[in-house]
Design an enzyme around this catalytic site. Structure first.
Site, PDB file in Angstrom:
ATOM      1  N   GLY A 111      60.337  35.020   8.990  1.00 53.29           N
ATOM      2  CA  GLY A 111      59.719  36.319   8.303  1.00 53.29           C
ATOM      3  C   GLY A 111      58.677  36.435   9.795  1.00 53.29           C
ATOM      4  N   GLU A 114      60.282  38.537  12.106  1.00 51.04           N
ATOM      5  CA  GLU A 114      60.751  39.786  11.351  1.00 51.04           C
ATOM      6  C   GLU A 114      59.551  40.851  11.281  1.00 51.04           C
ATOM      7  OE1 GLU A 114      62.899  37.269   7.951  1.00 51.04           O
ATOM      8  OE2 GLU A 114      64.238  39.038   8.310  1.00 51.04           O
ATOM      9  N   GLU A 134      66.225  30.384   9.714  1.00 53.59           N
ATOM     10  CA  GLU A 134      66.898  30.496   8.254  1.00 53.59           C
ATOM     11  C   GLU A 134      67.843  29.472   8.011  1.00 53.59           C
ATOM     12  OE1 GLU A 134      65.678  33.316   9.905  1.00 53.59           O
ATOM     13  OE2 GLU A 134      64.236  34.288   8.637  1.00 53.59           O
TER      14      GLU A 134
END
Ligand code: CAA
Length: 265
Positions: A111, A114, A134
């Protein structure tokens, strides 16, 4: 509001917003994301801000990803809500009528990468590291990584990073075109602030017109079905043996032993 988000005026029209959870390497839990969403909605309308710098607190990390210990306890519908919350934050960054800069001085994983990808620019110090690990937790990126990585790097490179989960250093990220520039670690944030202040001196109306157009060309307007598809796939992996094993292994500080071999998720 807690002090998990800290802000500072960092130049004329420049606001520096810091995610402050250094004990967890600024991992994104629900609380951080909800506060970030609220703060970004406010900044989007705040006339005194033209450029936003997003950074992480502490020496080691921008953001080391979504909070794995919190995700470990989520069921599928909670994971879907979590993914949608992450998407809302990233879409706010991508679409707000301001210039957004991710200042990455350390780990930007999962994240964290991201969140950075949703900003207009990523500036990295020599010590920055990026990656989408992930799959080593039994899941996939859930905050837009599959969409923005393939859009920025092409599908082949996105597959390589997402399937390997490898961490890459700032230089390699720069060569791949993932980030805008590598700056020296010493005085990194001063250099980011100088860059931000320079941009802030230009016409925000003109910049935002350009941002809207470039986003349209990059199909930002068509991103919504992709965001829904990613949230669906991300959450469908929760409650599976591999997701449970991957996240348990992280919290127990050991390597995972995956058993989901059928590729049926
Ligand atoms: N979630 C929760 N806690 C985290 C975390 C995360 N993503 N990353 C680090 N932490 C915690 C660690 O558990 C540790 O806590 P304790 O001191 O209580 O044990 C603390 O932060 C410091 O971390 P380390 O001791 O592991 O520090 P290190 O320097 O040895 O390693 C690291 C740093 C390589 C970043 C390592 O912490 C790591 O691999 N973190 C996880 C990275 C990751 O997998 N991110 C992706 C998350 S999934 C995701 O983001 C899904 C999505 O798309 C929505």
């Amino acid at each position: 509001m807690s002090d998990i988000l800290r802000e500072e005026i960092a130049g004329e029209g420049v606001l520096e917003l810091s995610i402050h959870r250094p004990e967890s390497l600024n991992a994104l839990n629900i609380q951080v994301l909800e506060e970030l969403r609220k703060k970004l909605e406010f900044i989007a309308k705040e006339e005194s801000v033209r450029v936003l710098i997003l950074r992480g607190a502490g020496e080691k990390a921008f953001v080391a990803g979504a909070d794995i210990l919190e995700m470990q306890k989520m069921n599928r519908s909670e994971a879907a809500r979590f993914s949608r919350l992450g998407h809302e934050v990233c879409l706010l960054l991508e679409q707000m009528p301001k210039v957004t800069i991710a200042a990455v001085h350390g780990f930007a994983l999962g994240g964290g990468t991201e969140l950075a990808l949703a900003c207009d620019f990523i500036l990295a110090s020599e010590k920055a590291q990026f990656g989408l690990p992930e799959v080593s937790l039994g899941v996939i990126p859930g905050f837009g990584g599959t969409i923005r990585l393939s859009r920025n790097l092409g599908v082949a490179r996105a597959k390589e990073l997402i399937f390997s989960g490898d961490r890459i250093k700032a230089d390699e990220a720069n060569q791949l075109g993932l980030i805008r520039k590598v700056l020296s670690h010493d005085g990194f944030f001063d250099q980011v602030r100088a860059f931000a202040t320079k941009i802030s001196g230009n016409s925000l109306d003109a910049i935002v017109a350009g941002k809207r157009l470039l986003n349209e060309f990059e199909e930002s307007a068509g991103i919504y079905p992709k965001v829904d598809a990613e949230s669906h796939r991300f959450s469908s992996l929760f409650e599976t043996v591999d997701q449970k094993e991957g996240m348990a292994a992280f919290s127990e500080k050991r390597s995972p032993r995956f058993r989901g071999m059928r590729g049926s998720a």
